[in-house]
Design an enzyme around this catalytic site. Structure first.
Site, mmCIF file in Angstrom:
data_model
loop_
_atom_site.group_PDB
_atom_site.id
_atom_site.type_symbol
_atom_site.label_atom_id
_atom_site.label_comp_id
_atom_site.label_asym_id
_atom_site.label_seq_id
_atom_site.Cartn_x
_atom_site.Cartn_y
_atom_site.Cartn_z
ATOM 1 C CE1 TYR A 119 34.457 33.375 35.084
ATOM 2 C CE2 TYR A 119 35.653 31.474 35.904
ATOM 3 C CZ TYR A 119 35.648 32.714 35.315
ATOM 4 O OH TYR A 119 36.836 33.306 34.955
ATOM 5 C CG ASN B 87 35.143 43.693 33.414
ATOM 6 O OD1 ASN B 87 34.636 44.786 33.233
ATOM 7 N ND2 ASN B 87 35.926 43.431 34.454
ATOM 8 C CB CYS C 103 36.461 40.079 35.768
ATOM 9 S SG CYS C 103 37.804 40.879 34.899
ATOM 10 C CG HIS C 104 41.060 40.674 39.960
ATOM 11 N ND1 HIS C 104 40.545 41.922 39.660
ATOM 12 C CD2 HIS C 104 41.345 40.692 41.292
ATOM 13 C CE1 HIS C 104 40.533 42.662 40.758
ATOM 14 N NE2 HIS C 104 41.007 41.937 41.767
ATOM 15 C CD GLU D 72 41.374 42.231 45.356
ATOM 16 O OE1 GLU D 72 40.454 41.607 45.934
ATOM 17 O OE2 GLU D 72 41.224 42.811 44.254
#
Length: 148
Positions: free
Chosen positions: A85, A108, A116-117, A143
């Site tokens: 952040y 979001n 946003c993850h 991912e």
């Protein structure tokens, strides 16, 4: 997931149990055959099967000017990469705005599509996700980013 469009752009992609999911309004209609809805479903399916790293569905998220700036930064985070952040706040010009960035990130409306993850707390801690921390952990794992 609940997908919401303005007929030409995707405006929302929400997990059914996430925070800030909109209430379905009486004037909304179901039209899964809209091209934007078909494209969003196909791209999300490909992502969850590990076959897609970037989304191309046209989007039009609704929010304040500040929220939209944060969401643009989120959309630019590459697949398999995380940022904090504070990193996002610095990109906006002030590290002191990390909490405001966190708030905008939490609002979001395009879960997964605007990733946003991929945003972590200071020191890489797994914090905050409107869809739940277990889901955030699973998306990061998908991912190739493993979190404790």
């Amino acid at each position: 997931m609940l997908l919401v469009s303005d007929e030409s752009h995707l405006c929302g992609a929400y997990f059914m149990d996430q925070k800030y999911i909109p209430r379905v309004a009486p004037h909304w209609r179901t039209d899964a055959d809209l091209p934007v809805m078909r494209q969003a479903r196909e791209e999300l399916d490909e992502f969850f099967r590990g076959q897609r790293r970037r989304f191309t569905v046209p989007v039009n998220p609704r929010g304040t000017a500040f929220q939209r700036r944060v969401w643009q930064l989120l959309a630019a985070i590459p697949y398999g990469v995380t940022v904090s952040y504070g990193d996002l706040a610095r990109q906006l010009g002030s590290a002191r705005h990390a909490r405001a960035v966190g708030s905008a990130t939490g609002r979001n409306p395009l879960s997964v599509i605007v990733p946003c993850h991929r945003v972590l707390g200071a020191g890489g801690s797994l914090t905050g996700y409107a869809g739940g921390l277990q889901r955030k952990r699973a998306l990061l794992c998908l991912e190739g980013i493993h979190q404790a």
